[in-house]
Design a protein around this motif. Structure first.
Motif, PDB file in Angstrom:
ATOM      1  N   ARG A  50      -5.900   9.345  -8.678  1.00  0.00           N
ATOM      2  CA  ARG A  50      -5.666   9.241  -7.403  1.00  0.00           C
ATOM      3  C   ARG A  50      -5.389   7.750  -6.881  1.00  0.00           C
ATOM      4  O   ARG A  50      -5.213   7.182  -5.955  1.00  0.00           O
ATOM      5  CB  ARG A  50      -7.029   9.576  -6.796  1.00  0.00           C
ATOM      6  N   SER A  51      -5.344   6.806  -8.151  1.00  0.00           N
ATOM      7  CA  SER A  51      -5.210   5.409  -7.680  1.00  0.00           C
ATOM      8  C   SER A  51      -4.760   4.680  -8.933  1.00  0.00           C
ATOM      9  O   SER A  51      -4.782   5.391 -10.180  1.00  0.00           O
ATOM     10  CB  SER A  51      -6.638   4.611  -7.176  1.00  0.00           C
ATOM     11  N   LEU A  69       2.177   6.464  -6.706  1.00  0.00           N
ATOM     12  CA  LEU A  69       1.082   7.652  -7.613  1.00  0.00           C
ATOM     13  C   LEU A  69       1.643   8.934  -7.366  1.00  0.00           C
ATOM     14  O   LEU A  69       1.681   9.903  -8.084  1.00  0.00           O
ATOM     15  CB  LEU A  69      -0.143   7.482  -6.758  1.00  0.00           C
ATOM     16  N   LYS A  70       2.516   9.210  -6.032  1.00  0.00           N
ATOM     17  CA  LYS A  70       2.888  10.557  -5.727  1.00  0.00           C
ATOM     18  C   LYS A  70       4.120  10.935  -7.034  1.00  0.00           C
ATOM     19  O   LYS A  70       4.120  11.966  -7.374  1.00  0.00           O
ATOM     20  CB  LYS A  70       3.715  10.363  -4.329  1.00  0.00           C
ATOM     21  N   THR A  86       2.631   1.567  -3.310  1.00  0.00           N
ATOM     22  CA  THR A  86       1.406   2.278  -4.473  1.00  0.00           C
ATOM     23  C   THR A  86       1.490   3.933  -3.958  1.00  0.00           C
ATOM     24  O   THR A  86       1.551   4.610  -5.250  1.00  0.00           O
ATOM     25  CB  THR A  86       0.204   1.446  -4.152  1.00  0.00           C
ATOM     26  N   GLN A  87       1.319   4.180  -2.924  1.00  0.00           N
ATOM     27  CA  GLN A  87       1.210   5.649  -2.546  1.00  0.00           C
ATOM     28  C   GLN A  87       2.542   6.478  -3.110  1.00  0.00           C
ATOM     29  O   GLN A  87       2.247   7.549  -3.772  1.00  0.00           O
ATOM     30  CB  GLN A  87       1.024   5.858  -1.051  1.00  0.00           C
ATOM     31  N   GLU A 133       1.078  -1.288   0.025  1.00  0.00           N
ATOM     32  CA  GLU A 133      -0.181   0.022   0.138  1.00  0.00           C
ATOM     33  C   GLU A 133       0.953   1.222   0.080  1.00  0.00           C
ATOM     34  O   GLU A 133       0.538   2.044  -0.685  1.00  0.00           O
ATOM     35  CB  GLU A 133      -0.915  -0.036   1.139  1.00  0.00           C
ATOM     36  N   ALA A 134       1.942   1.308   0.917  1.00  0.00           N
ATOM     37  CA  ALA A 134       2.739   2.507   1.044  1.00  0.00           C
ATOM     38  C   ALA A 134       3.395   2.538  -0.202  1.00  0.00           C
ATOM     39  O   ALA A 134       3.837   3.698  -0.797  1.00  0.00           O
ATOM     40  CB  ALA A 134       3.669   2.126   1.971  1.00  0.00           C
TER      41      ALA A 134
END
Ligand SMILES: [Zn+2]
Length: 438
Positions: free
Chosen positions: A56-57, A23-24, A19-20, A16-17
């Protein structure tokens, strides 16, 4: 197991981290790209994307259209000389390279200082994962032409503080001598050339098996993840052989760790998808699609690489959370040959032939004769009884693929050698309907 990371934080981050962070980075790249890159500005605006914040995803990314190589070459033809996939004014770019042109016209790829450093960092990840350190001396057995691969590898060597020794403009004999002379510990070249160089060294009685080389990194073409090819390179060099995967348009995206259990995707610098090539939907086994996150000046977004791969998400023994491709890049999406109704992948043939240590280089030709497909292998054999070896290879192919192939022994050194992108498979069925008499 020894584990060394280029960036332990990113490489072991939870999904999850990670992926964030991806995306950033993607949003940061899309800022200037949507602003000044006319190729992607037009393409993404047409797809309804006006602002980076709208992504956003990863699902939002999947709504964007794919990019194909044909599109990029078409763009360079319509906007000579370098196309419109340029985010910055021309003077910001400091490096130019081109694709090898194996699948159409070569594509020119430009880098800025920043993106060239990014290439070096990606290669540093490849080295660190294989256990290469600043104490190593790395030899590049490659002619330094317009192809990007080994230039980036060379830059990466400097990035980790190792000593890089360029092997351009040398014969194989000179390269083998140089490897001993400079006490080289790491060899970087294509898998085909690693085997060829070992062959030349043996003929010239240069003891490369007894040299300091303990790591080989294979780039430029797939092959080093095939068990039989890897085993052969490791035996020939008495070293551990690591596969690397990348592309001029995309970046140095894949590497093997010391667990040697598939090729890790560098998910800190790339967003990797695998799709069903027919439907474009996500799949575990199919075509690799890449978005690079550090080449703002000339990016690729959802680029269809044409590489066939199988995704493996289980955690790796090395502790990295980055996903892997089992068996690396297993071929090209369009390179399966259908011979008498059987799907034949060049990699499956290579994996059979390489198990026979008596066999050197090989070539495969497919013909159509009297409406029937015929597959013919020519294999270089040095043994006293080449017919015996040839019939064993034929038997193995029949057992593994259920396909009869004519296997013909030829003298060692008579088949073509390849510096980059070996081409051992030729389908003559489009040429005409007859097989030349042999
Ligand atoms: Zn690993």
């Amino acid at each position: 197991m020894d584990t060394s990371y280029m960036d332990p934080f990113i490489e072991t981050l939870g999904r999850e981290a990670l992926t964030q962070i991806q995306l950033k980075k993607l949003q940061m790249m899309l800022g200037p790209v949507l602003d000044t890159n006319s190729f992607y500005k037009k393409k993404l605006h047409t797809a309804g994307l006006a602002h980076p914040r709208e992504i956003r995803s990863l699902d939002d990314l999947r709504k964007l259209p794919f990019t194909t190589k044909q599109e990029l070459s078409g763009d360079q033809a319509t906007h000579p000389r370098y196309g419109s996939n340029l985010t910055f004014p021309r003077e910001r770019y400091t490096r130019i390279h081109q694709t090898s042109g194996t699948t159409g016209d070569p594509l020119s790829c430009l880098d800025t200082d920043e993106s060239w450093n990014w290439w070096a960092r990606c290669w540093a990840t490849v080295y660190e994962a294989a256990g290469v350190t600043p104490r190593d001396r790395i030899f590049f057995a490659f002619s330094f032409g317009p192809f990007i691969g080994f230039w980036a590898a060379y830059q990466g060597a400097q990035h980790i503080g190792a000593l890089g020794i360029p092997g351009g403009g040398m014969s194989s004999y000179q390269r083998a001598k140089a490897i001993l002379d400079h006490n080289v510990s790491v060899l970087v070249c294509t898998p085909t050339y690693a085997l060829h160089l070992a062959e030349v060294a043996e003929q010239e009685r240069i003891d490369i098996k007894g040299s300091n080389v303990n790591i080989t990194i294979q780039a430029g073409e797939p092959g080093a993840s095939l068990p039989a090819t890897k085993d052969r390179i490791e035996t020939a060099w008495n070293a551990r052989c690591y596969d690397h995967a990348g592309a001029t348009e995309v970046g140095a995206w894949g590497y093997e760790c010391q667990a040697q259990a598939g090729v890790h995707l560098n998910e800190g610098e790339f967003i990797c998808e695998i799709i069903d090539p027919a439907t474009g939907e996500p799949a575990d086994d199919g075509e690799l699609v890449m978005t690079n996150l550090g080449r703002v000046g000339m990016p690729v977004i959802r680029y269809k690489t044409g590489d066939r791969a199988k995704l493996q998400r289980e955690p790796c023994e090395c502790g990295r959370s980055f996903a892997r491709l089992s068996g690396g890049v297993v071929g090209r999406i369009d390179d399966a040959l259908i011979v008498r109704g059987v799907n034949v992948f060049p990699s499956s043939i290579e994996n059979i032939v390489r198990r026979f240590h008596e066999v050197g280089e090989f070539a495969v030709d497919v013909y159509r004769r009297k409406s029937l497909d015929e597959m013919e292998l020519r294999i270089e054999i040095n043994e006293a009884d080449p017919a015996e070896v040839a019939s064993k290879v034929g038997r193995e192919i029949r057992n593994a693929l259920g396909l009869r192939a004519k296997v013909e022994p030829v003298p060692a050194g008579t088949l073509p050698r390849f510096d980059l992108k070996a081409k051992r498979f030729t389908d003559h069925r489009q040429d005409d309907d007859t097989k030349p008499s042999s």
